[in-house]
Design a protein around this motif. Structure first.
Motif, mmCIF file in Angstrom:
data_model
loop_
_atom_site.group_PDB
_atom_site.id
_atom_site.type_symbol
_atom_site.label_atom_id
_atom_site.label_comp_id
_atom_site.label_asym_id
_atom_site.label_seq_id
_atom_site.Cartn_x
_atom_site.Cartn_y
_atom_site.Cartn_z
ATOM 1 N N PRO A 165 -88.101 -22.270 -3.291
ATOM 2 C CA PRO A 165 -88.445 -23.658 -3.649
ATOM 3 C C PRO A 165 -89.306 -23.774 -4.908
ATOM 4 N N ARG A 166 -90.260 -22.868 -5.089
ATOM 5 C CA ARG A 166 -91.138 -23.046 -6.253
ATOM 6 C C ARG A 166 -90.340 -22.926 -7.550
ATOM 7 N N MET A 167 -89.265 -22.114 -7.533
ATOM 8 C CA MET A 167 -88.435 -22.020 -8.724
ATOM 9 C C MET A 167 -87.597 -23.288 -8.896
ATOM 10 N N HIS A 168 -87.169 -23.865 -7.770
ATOM 11 C CA HIS A 168 -86.380 -25.096 -7.874
ATOM 12 C C HIS A 168 -87.197 -26.205 -8.528
ATOM 13 N N ALA A 169 -88.494 -26.252 -8.193
ATOM 14 C CA ALA A 169 -89.326 -27.295 -8.795
ATOM 15 C C ALA A 169 -89.310 -27.155 -10.315
ATOM 16 N N ARG A 170 -89.387 -25.926 -10.793
ATOM 17 C CA ARG A 170 -89.394 -25.697 -12.240
ATOM 18 C C ARG A 170 -88.014 -25.959 -12.844
ATOM 19 N N ILE A 171 -86.982 -25.535 -12.107
ATOM 20 C CA ILE A 171 -85.617 -25.732 -12.610
ATOM 21 C C ILE A 171 -85.334 -27.220 -12.754
ATOM 22 N N ALA A 172 -85.705 -27.994 -11.715
ATOM 23 C CA ALA A 172 -85.464 -29.441 -11.766
ATOM 24 C C ALA A 172 -86.190 -30.042 -12.970
ATOM 25 N N TRP A 173 -87.384 -29.538 -13.209
ATOM 26 C CA TRP A 173 -88.148 -30.080 -14.331
ATOM 27 C C TRP A 173 -87.475 -29.747 -15.667
ATOM 28 N N VAL A 174 -87.025 -28.510 -15.799
ATOM 29 C CA VAL A 174 -86.362 -28.123 -17.052
ATOM 30 C C VAL A 174 -85.128 -28.984 -17.282
ATOM 31 N N LEU A 175 -84.343 -29.186 -16.209
ATOM 32 C CA LEU A 175 -83.117 -29.975 -16.365
ATOM 33 C C LEU A 175 -83.431 -31.436 -16.704
ATOM 34 N N GLU A 176 -84.528 -31.924 -16.125
ATOM 35 C CA GLU A 176 -84.934 -33.285 -16.485
ATOM 36 C C GLU A 176 -85.222 -33.383 -17.975
ATOM 37 N N GLN A 177 -85.930 -32.385 -18.478
ATOM 38 C CA GLN A 177 -86.278 -32.429 -19.894
ATOM 39 C C GLN A 177 -85.021 -32.436 -20.755
ATOM 40 N N LEU A 178 -84.029 -31.666 -20.283
ATOM 41 C CA LEU A 178 -82.785 -31.574 -21.030
ATOM 42 C C LEU A 178 -82.135 -32.956 -21.139
ATOM 43 N N THR A 179 -82.075 -33.644 -19.999
ATOM 44 C CA THR A 179 -81.459 -34.965 -19.973
ATOM 45 C C THR A 179 -82.287 -35.948 -20.795
ATOM 46 N N THR A 188 -94.071 -9.012 1.977
ATOM 47 C CA THR A 188 -94.110 -8.947 0.512
ATOM 48 C C THR A 188 -93.666 -10.306 -0.028
ATOM 49 N N GLN A 189 -94.108 -10.618 -1.238
ATOM 50 C CA GLN A 189 -93.723 -11.898 -1.826
ATOM 51 C C GLN A 189 -92.205 -11.967 -1.960
ATOM 52 N N GLU A 190 -91.606 -10.819 -2.274
ATOM 53 C CA GLU A 190 -90.152 -10.799 -2.440
ATOM 54 C C GLU A 190 -89.448 -11.136 -1.129
ATOM 55 N N ALA A 191 -90.001 -10.603 -0.043
ATOM 56 C CA ALA A 191 -89.381 -10.887 1.259
ATOM 57 C C ALA A 191 -89.549 -12.358 1.612
ATOM 58 N N PHE A 192 -90.737 -12.900 1.374
ATOM 59 C CA PHE A 192 -90.935 -14.335 1.639
ATOM 60 C C PHE A 192 -89.969 -15.157 0.796
ATOM 61 N N ASP A 193 -89.858 -14.794 -0.467
ATOM 62 C CA ASP A 193 -88.975 -15.540 -1.362
ATOM 63 C C ASP A 193 -87.531 -15.467 -0.883
ATOM 64 N N ALA A 194 -87.114 -14.261 -0.500
ATOM 65 C CA ALA A 194 -85.726 -14.091 -0.066
ATOM 66 C C ALA A 194 -85.455 -14.957 1.162
ATOM 67 N N ARG A 195 -86.459 -15.060 2.036
ATOM 68 C CA ARG A 195 -86.291 -15.824 3.267
ATOM 69 C C ARG A 195 -86.219 -17.328 2.976
ATOM 70 N N ASP A 196 -86.948 -17.743 1.950
ATOM 71 C CA ASP A 196 -87.057 -19.183 1.684
ATOM 72 C C ASP A 196 -85.971 -19.699 0.751
ATOM 73 N N ARG A 197 -85.103 -18.814 0.285
ATOM 74 C CA ARG A 197 -84.140 -19.239 -0.737
ATOM 75 C C ARG A 197 -83.332 -20.457 -0.297
ATOM 76 N N GLN A 198 -83.139 -21.358 -1.212
ATOM 77 C CA GLN A 198 -82.318 -22.534 -0.930
ATOM 78 C C GLN A 198 -81.238 -22.637 -1.994
ATOM 79 N N LEU A 199 -80.062 -23.054 -1.543
ATOM 80 C CA LEU A 199 -78.967 -23.286 -2.493
ATOM 81 C C LEU A 199 -78.972 -24.761 -2.866
#
Lengths: 122, 543
Positions: B306-320, B241-252
């Motif tokens: 990771p795909r969420m991190h890409a978006r998060i990094a982008w949002v934070l860049e915009q903030l700065t 499931t996508q959720e299982a793949f996502d859970a496995r790929d999570r990065q801190l």
């Protein structure tokens, strides 16, 4: 998806590991075993049971309710849903216990074991 | 099932209560009304809804009786019992969520339109944007489309034929054969979502479709929305499931908020904004199970795929960037602009390279401001940082992406991994894999571990791995241990916190499934990996 950190799931699976029970009896059993310290509200318990059933961790059967006055006579139209742990549920419970104990050990590495453990070692 | 034991409680209905009020129709009406509103709010099959009503009616009946025995009068007891169950609409929602396989996440691919403090919204992405670079304009910026949908290998694989009158298991086998891939299905994860291998499939025509489209059709056929998800890794096609793949790929990932804080931004506002802007359904604070965020000091710690991190990094860049523009009326940035670049890898695993690079980034290298995330599906690194740092980081990545010597290239080669107690299990695993020794690493979450040894064997063989040693979760069931002892020369396992413990010979077996408590730590052992792929565990000092 499993939720290994879900303490309510751990508690409910533990209670059902001893015997099959129906919903209200589960709430009472949790209260009794925790000496009233822990209460799982029905608004949480019943949807949780539904999810556990969906995931194959518990199996459920319906049984007619028998009245107090005539123990052998079923009350007409009334029934209860009984839950029991499946082998998959037992495996999940063991995973919960393992994860929980690992967490406890981790925290104890910082704060030291509790009084009970200290007494044992003394 | 045998007859359930006698319940500890008696089952007297409320009507047998000591002092029913003859002229107060409220209690029964209140129960009936509440149950009726619950059933109306639940969009479940009728039989299921009736069962829920019966169960809750029984609960209310017993609860009312107990409250009355405790001294309350009937109307008061009824209201208290209903209040404990809570709002009917809310309870109905909980039941809905628990009654069917949860839906998987939105597909990544839509262009995220983000409005930040200034409230600027752009609705279209200029077609000329390419190369994975963010674009900052005078009035706002848009998350790049090609960053949102990193090249998906599943879209490149084509399948033809017709799936007809068969089970899901055979349908997936057909799909893998048509795609010329080796199949591995995470059945235990699918079963957690109520997807069984015996689900019947009537007919799915596959007229030269991409694998992704074919999977969509199968999802539609089994009526589970996007529950099935796939990932291609080399010749291996994994289904879960996508959720299982996502859970496995999570990065801190730790994001530095110091500049934003200096500019007066509250870190908690940042995390709340992220939870509203980046795939809101998946954050733990919003009831999801994929991502978490905690602001501590000047850091924002985010655990997410990771795909969420890409978006998060982008949002934070915009903030700065937004803050910089606001403080500089000429619009000139005092610092180099942050850039994002995608680097597809040919040889190394993106997640591993990301971890290694992350360890290597130090202030002395001038690389500390590069954020790195890996997309395992496309084996691509997503790097965000100042331009010069990105160039240097990419040089490092290219070095790490060199082809490594695989097994049987030099059977006489011998590599020793020592100081095992001080090494992280994952680092150890990585070294072993580099020289071709078998290593299958699973996290402690037992559900990621194949339930059947035959599944594990299939997985190992499909990846061309030997069968000498496993890193196992510490909570393997005794049955699996028993079966697997026949296949291994030695055992090693990682606990929940990635320390590494091992012992030679058979895995310790006891009635308890909790191995970590029962197994002695043997610090004097060393693990030696040979070039032909086998692994030996020897006493310290032995040669």
């Amino acid at each position: 998806m499993p939720r290994p950190q879900d303490p309510v799931e751990l508690v409910v699976l533990s209670v059902l590991a001893h015997e099959p029970l129906y919903g209200y009896a589960i709430t009472k059993r949790i209260e009794t075993r925790s000496s009233g310290e822990l209460a799982v509200g029905p608004g949480v318990l019943y949807p949780l049971l539904k999810r556990l059933e969906r995931d194959g961790l518990v199996a459920a059967t319906w049984d007619a309710v028998r009245s107090d006055r005539a123990a052998e006579e079923p009350s007409p139209g009334r029934r209860r849903k009984w839950y029991r742990l499946t082998p998959k549920g037992q495996r999940r419970l063991h995973q919960h216990i393992g994860a929980h104990r690992a967490r406890v050990r981790l925290i104890e590495a910082f704060i030291g074991p509790g009084p009970a453990a200290q007494e044992e070692s003394a | 099932m045998p007859s359930p034991p006698t319940a500890p409680q008696s089952q007297s209905p409320p009507s047998r209560s000591p002092s029913p009020r003859r002229h107060d129709p409220m209690p029964r009406d209140a129960v009936a009304l509440w149950l009726e509103s619950l059933i109306r709010a639940m969009r479940l099959p009728r039989r299921e809804a009736i069962e829920i009503r019966d169960e809750l009616e029984g609960h209310l009946r017993e609860r009312v009786r107990d409250l009355m025995l405790a001294g309350r009068d009937e109307p008061e007891a009824v209201h208290a019992a209903i209040r404990e169950l809570g709002d009917a609409a809310l309870l109905a929602q909980r039941y809905q969520a628990a009654s069917r396989p949860r839906r998987t996440m939105m597909k990544v691919g839509a262009i995220a339109v983000v409005a930040l403090a200034g409230g600027l919204i752009l609705s279209n992405l200029a077609p000329s944007l390419g190369g994975g670079w963010t674009v900052a304009g005078p009035r706002g910026s848009v998350f790049p489309a090609d960053q949102a949908s990193v090249a998906d290998p599943l879209a490149e694989i084509r399948v033809s034929g017709t799936i007809e009158d068969t089970t899901l298991e055979h349908a997936l086998e057909f799909l893998a054969t048509a795609a010329d891939r080796t199949l591995y299905v995470h059945w235990s994860e699918l079963e957690d979502w109520g997807i069984d291998r015996e689900i019947e499939i009537a007919r799915v025509p596959l007229p030269d479709l991409s694998l992704a489209d074919a999977l969509d059709l199968i999802n539609s056929e089994i009526r589970s929305d996007n529950a099935l998800a796939a990932r291609a890794r080399g010749r291996l096609l994994e289904i879960s499931t996508q959720e299982a793949f996502d859970a496995r790929d999570r990065q801190l990932v730790a994001y530095d908020l110091s500049e934003a804080i200096e500019a007066g931004v509250d870190p908690h506002d940042v995390s709340i904004s992220l939870m509203n802007l980046v795939e809101p359904d998946h954050w733990a604070d919003n009831g999801g199970s994929i991502a978490t965020a905690s602001a501590l000091g000047t850091k924002l710690f985010v655990s997410a795929p990771p795909r969420m991190h890409a978006r998060i990094a982008w949002v934070l860049e915009q903030l700065t960037d937004d803050r910089e523009s606001a403080t500089d009326p000429r619009g000139a940035s005092p610092r180099a602009a942050l850039e994002t670049r995608l680097v597809p890898l040919a040889n190394a695993a993106a997640a591993e390279v990301a971890t290694t690079i992350d360890h290597l980034l130090t202030p002395a290298d001038g690389l500390e401001r590069v954020s790195i995330a890996a997309d395992p599906r496309s084996n691509t690194l997503i790097m965000t940082g100042p331009g010069d740092a990105i160039v240097r980081a990419k040089e490092l990545v290219l070095v790490l992406d060199q082809p490594t010597q695989r097994r049987d290239a030099d059977p006489s080669a011998k590599h020793e991994i020592s100081l095992l107690r001080d090494r992280l299990a994952t680092a150890c695993s990585r070294q072993m894999r580099l020289i071709g020794a078998l290593m299958i690493t699973y996290a402690i979450d037992g559900d990621r571990w194949p339930e059947r040894p035959s599944d594990l064997r299939t997985l190992a063989e499909s990846q061309g791995l030997g069968f000498d040693i496993f890193i196992a979760p510490s909570d393997l069931s005794p049955e699996i241990i028993d079966d697997m002892n026949g296949h291994a020369d030695g055992w090693a396992w990682a606990d929940a916190h990635s320390s590494f413990e091992m012992c030679p010979g058979e895995l310790y077996r006891s009635d308890s499934p909790i191995l970590l408590e029962k197994t002695p730590v043997l610090p004097d052992r060393r693990l030696i990996c040979f070039g032909d792929g086998h692994v030996e565990i020897v006493a310290a000092g032995a040669r």
